[in-house]
Design an enzyme around this catalytic site. Structure first.
Site, PDB file in Angstrom:
ATOM      1  N   ARG A  51       0.853  -1.169   0.000  1.00  0.00           N
ATOM      2  CA  ARG A  51       0.000   0.000   0.000  1.00  0.00           C
ATOM      3  C   ARG A  51       0.901   1.235   0.000  1.00  0.00           C
ATOM      4  NH1 ARG A  51       2.334   1.811   3.573  1.00  0.00           N
ATOM      5  NH2 ARG A  51       0.760   3.392   3.896  1.00  0.00           N
ATOM      6  N   ASP A 240      -2.055  10.463  -1.986  1.00  0.00           N
ATOM      7  CA  ASP A 240      -2.304   9.435  -3.000  1.00  0.00           C
ATOM      8  C   ASP A 240      -2.608  10.038  -4.364  1.00  0.00           C
ATOM      9  OD1 ASP A 240      -2.785   6.455  -1.688  1.00  0.00           O
ATOM     10  OD2 ASP A 240      -3.004   8.105  -0.276  1.00  0.00           O
TER      11      ASP A 240
END
Length: 357
Positions: A51, A240
């Site tokens: 991740r 992100d």
């Protein structure tokens, strides 16, 4: 970066196998997992064994390599690329890496395609490592300025895990911290536990401990009162997806930290490699916000008295839960963007000036 004194990257390739550190097992178990197929790579992204935006992108790049091992036909590779992009929607690095791989493989014959794909996937990893190192070098001066002014420990608050475990090495938000520590500047990190998956507590604190950097885990809502008390000198978070206007999409809870920082005149920085900039979406409302399984909220994992990892329900069985994974912090609350090229205002003008060529 180190685990138990040994240096690691978060992902590497050996003998037709992609090796990853299974982050779902940290901090209680350190397990290196083999990805042997493109399906393994998709699942590793989907189930968060890997991740962090840069690492997701790198895993997707190696996913294309694994797809070629299975079947090097253009149809199969194209289908796999689409499945990889769908595995997690919010982090822009995922699509960026797959598109970059596919562009470089366009028109290549089957005899050459594996070597070219391997070379490109490795370049994506090497480039990210260098970018993150440079983020640290550029961001170090902010910490230095605070230290030179106060002449005592610099207290930094971060959110989620934007550490080396989220990248190939160094991290984004942690890179300036690691560089400051290596230079001998005393730093202390307030680590948001970051519900629901506790990536701050489980990952950020874990890696800071390995580097012997003082840190304290706090509940997500504690940062506000620490800022009011003057116990936070600056905030650094990752992202992100950052839009070209400076709006920042990051782990849920980032927006609230930015509001608290703004109210208390605490500098709020976002660290990112250029691969995390979305130059196409102009309105934050168009960013796809991932909604994950509600069980991530209602269940927690931990080690019991017998040193066994156990999963337990913490909510009433009949209760519903909503699990949005990301939020958006408007550019007006961001003091600056720390990139591999330098620090810019969180604005279209600032980013265009930094990335004009």
């Amino acid at each position: 970066m180190r685990i138990q004194g040994k240096e690691y990257r978060t992902i590497w390739y050996e003998d037709k196998i992609v090796k990853i550190i299974d982050q779902t097992k940290l901090p209680h178990q350190f397990i290196i997992k083999d990805l042997k197929s493109v399906k393994d790579a998709i699942n590793a992204i989907k189930f968060m064994e890997v991740r962090g935006a840069p690492l997701i992108g790198a895993t997707a790049a190696y996913g294309i390599v694994l797809a070629i091992h299975e079947n090097n036909s253009k149809e199969f590779i194209s289908k796999c690329s689409e499945e990889l992009i769908k595995s997690r929607p919010t982090a822009i690095n995922l699509k960026w890496a797959v598109d970059r791989m596919m562009k470089n493989l366009s028109g290549i014959n089957s005899d050459q395609i594996l070597d070219i794909a391997l070379k490109e996937a490795k370049e994506i990893c090497d480039e990210d490592e260098k970018f993150c190192e440079n983020i640290g070098i550029k961001g170090l001066r902010i910490i230095e300025e605070i230290y030179n002014k106060k002449k005592s420990t610099v207290n930094i608050l971060t959110h989620c895990n934007a550490g080396w475990l989220a990248t190939i090495n160094w991290g984004t938000a942690t890179s300036p911290i690691y560089h400051a520590h290596k230079k001998g500047i005393p730093v202390h990190v307030w680590v948001d536990e970051t519900r629901p998956r506790n990536q701050g507590a489980n990952l950020t604190s874990y890696e800071l401990n390995e580097e012997e950097i003082p840190n304290t885990i706090i509940a997500d809502n504690t940062g506000g009162i620490l800022m009011q008390r003057g116990q936070v000198d600056m905030c650094i978070v990752g992202t992100d997806r950052t839009l070209s206007n400076g709006d920042v999409c990051n782990k849920i809870g980032t927006y609230l930290k930015a509001l608290a920082a703004h109210d208390n005149n605490v500098p709020f920085y976002v660290a990112l490699p250029s691969s995390t900039i979305d130059w196409n979406i102009k309105d934050a409302k168009d960013i796809p916000i991932e909604e994950r399984n509600s069980e991530e909220l209602s269940y927690v994992e931990g080690v019991d008295e017998n040193n066994k990892v156990k999963k337990v329900l913490i909510y009433p069985k009949k209760s519903k839960a909503m699990n949005l994974a990301f939020d958006v912090t408007p550019a007006k609350y961001v003091t600056g963007l720390i990139t591999e090229r330098g620090i810019s205002d969180a604005s279209s003008k600032g980013l265009k000036e930094l990335f004009k060529n």
